[in-house]
Design an enzyme around this catalytic site. Sequence first.
Site, PDB file in Angstrom:
ATOM      1  N   ASP A 217       0.826  -1.204   0.000  1.00 32.97           N
ATOM      2  CA  ASP A 217       0.000   0.000   0.000  1.00 32.97           C
ATOM      3  C   ASP A 217       0.864   1.259   0.000  1.00 32.97           C
ATOM      4  O   ASP A 217       1.863   1.331   0.732  1.00 32.97           O
ATOM      5  CB  ASP A 217      -0.870  -0.031   1.270  1.00 32.97           C
ATOM      6  CG  ASP A 217      -1.952   1.010   1.240  1.00 32.97           C
ATOM      7  OD1 ASP A 217      -2.732   1.019   0.282  1.00 32.97           O
ATOM      8  OD2 ASP A 217      -2.020   1.820   2.183  1.00 32.97           O
ATOM      9  N   GLU A 270       2.233  -0.176  -4.804  1.00 30.32           N
ATOM     10  CA  GLU A 270       1.251   0.800  -5.291  1.00 30.32           C
ATOM     11  C   GLU A 270       1.936   2.158  -5.372  1.00 30.32           C
ATOM     12  O   GLU A 270       2.348   2.726  -4.358  1.00 30.32           O
ATOM     13  CB  GLU A 270       0.062   0.896  -4.320  1.00 30.32           C
ATOM     14  CG  GLU A 270      -1.005   1.832  -4.833  1.00 30.32           C
ATOM     15  CD  GLU A 270      -1.913   2.420  -3.751  1.00 30.32           C
ATOM     16  OE1 GLU A 270      -3.000   2.880  -4.085  1.00 30.32           O
ATOM     17  OE2 GLU A 270      -1.514   2.431  -2.569  1.00 30.32           O
TER      18      GLU A 270
HETATM   19  C1  GLC Z   1      -4.149   3.090  -0.715  1.00 33.79           C
HETATM   20  C2  GLC Z   1      -5.378   2.200  -0.694  1.00 33.79           C
HETATM   21  C3  GLC Z   1      -6.547   3.018  -0.254  1.00 33.79           C
HETATM   22  C4  GLC Z   1      -6.284   3.525   1.143  1.00 33.79           C
HETATM   23  C5  GLC Z   1      -4.979   4.314   1.208  1.00 33.79           C
HETATM   24  C6  GLC Z   1      -4.524   4.495   2.622  1.00 33.79           C
HETATM   25  O1  GLC Z   1      -4.198   4.051  -1.695  1.00 33.79           O
HETATM   26  O2  GLC Z   1      -5.552   1.602  -1.958  1.00 33.79           O
HETATM   27  O3  GLC Z   1      -7.744   2.305  -0.298  1.00 33.79           O
HETATM   28  O4  GLC Z   1      -7.327   4.349   1.567  1.00 33.79           O
HETATM   29  O5  GLC Z   1      -3.930   3.637   0.553  1.00 33.79           O
HETATM   30  O6  GLC Z   1      -4.123   3.273   3.166  1.00 33.79           O
END
Ligand code: GLC
Length: 555
Positions: A217, A270
Amino acid sequence: MTVLRTTVPSEKTAQWWRDSIIYQLYVKSFADSDGDGVGDLDGVTAGLDHIARLGVDGIWLNPCYPSPNRDGGYDVADYTRIDGRYGGMPAFERLLAATHDRGLKLLMDLVPNHCSDQHEWFQQALVAAPGSPERDRFIFRDGRGVDGAEPPNNWRSTFGGSAWTRINDDPGDAQWYLHSFDSSQPDFNWQNEQVGQMFDDVLRTWFDRGIDGFRIDVAYAMVKHAELPDLADPAGDNPYLWNQPGVHEIFKRWRKISDSYGRDLTLLGEVWLPPADATDYIRAGELNQVFYFDLLQQPFEAGAFRLSIAETLAGLKGVDGVPTWTLNSHDVHRSVTRYGLVEAEPMNSPDVNALRTRARGPVDVELGTHRAIAATLLVLALPGSVYLYQGEELGLPEVQDLPEDTRQDPIWARSEHAEYGRDGCRVPMPWSASGRSFGFSADDAVSAPWLPQPAWFADFAADRQQDDPDSVLAFYRRALHARQQLDQAADLEWLETGREDVLAFRRGAISCVTVFDGCSFMPPAEWGALVCSSLPAVDAAERWLAAGSTGWYAV
Ligand code: GLC
């Protein structure tokens, strides 16, 4: 239409992740096995046949750890266990075994930038003194101004409001802590070695249990600018919060751990950055895959798609890992809605990504569906890995009209209702056209689904599409099957189409053609016969590709 040669899908072996197709599971919304209105891991196990029949290589579970669920589980209170509401560790073991029995991989979600304010470390920090080792695991600072009543800097939370929360009004200890997201998600201090060690252990815990990798994440956020400087424009993007050079050291460390298992584990980060920066994360010895959203943010236009793809491919020179392509996720409006939006309402969001991915307004669902499946067939032809998000195989549009009092995304409250947030792509799946919850829970379930499903979900139910060769579900099965014929070692070569609204490229024997706009298109004879398309061909000889569709031609 010429039918592609059918082969048994090759057993995925070394570096399976390079060209894998992964199905993302928002566990809470997939299937509810115990009637509490919340999806769970036994629900996923029961749905594995549906997933496997699509022809994917694996699944990724959104966080299902113990959590107060202030941000859909991205507020983790304990990284080492599965929450009882999803069935706990026994349900996880059943799912892992069932997944591997089908030859599928299983990825978990790792949330290393922040935890829940209920995590024991943060609870310890709250009662410890300023400057203590307990506080040093997070980013605590004194406030500014009289009595420290002003936040330490002017950073904004991605979800709206200040990125700082003051822990109490006690003048002796009125420190503030940093949270890039909700105030219930305190950011870790990655300069503190205990944080690194804790996550090394978390990685090992789940690898030892047999998972095949992690989606990481906000992987580009863990390290902040050392001085936490004020922003010249607090409403704009925050370059001090993301993509700091030090973050790469973390991935080198994790890659050593994952490689040490010798069983081809994958680390997928990500990274919401432009292609040239995103591909930095897959340099040799760092992440295997980068979760990449530039294409997802583009309008449905040939030029925009080409530029985004070309920039990504250019960024791959000299790196070791692969990009991943995705058109849907639990954070953005569904592709049917994005591509079918007739007129966007004015929008106000502190998150620049939101402006491109969560616009609201009236939608032409048929147009959006045609474009969404055309875009899907296009990304399936690209080099790299593809991530699908549950429900896109049913052609689900975004649920834009959820009753306001049912909205749960913290963005809704933190933006003071200026932005609706992400609930509309998280509504529980419709499995059957009838039944109280369209088959999400049993009809005699005690509780209603955790988010209400609209009546029109019946039209998209899996059982309506199951045996319909013209359904979106049938398209996904056909397209993923066709992808098994793609030579993944083949480079991408752009093809001349003579039209600005038609994009074409070749990989090996397959030429992928997308007609974004205008009228139908006849590719040159030497590109071969149509072997798979998102809409039927418009002529009896099956060579004219319909407007708003993608076709694969093979010699
Ligand atoms: C990422 C996740 C999202 C979340 C954020 C904070 O972008 O995909 O859903 O709210 O991180 O953890």
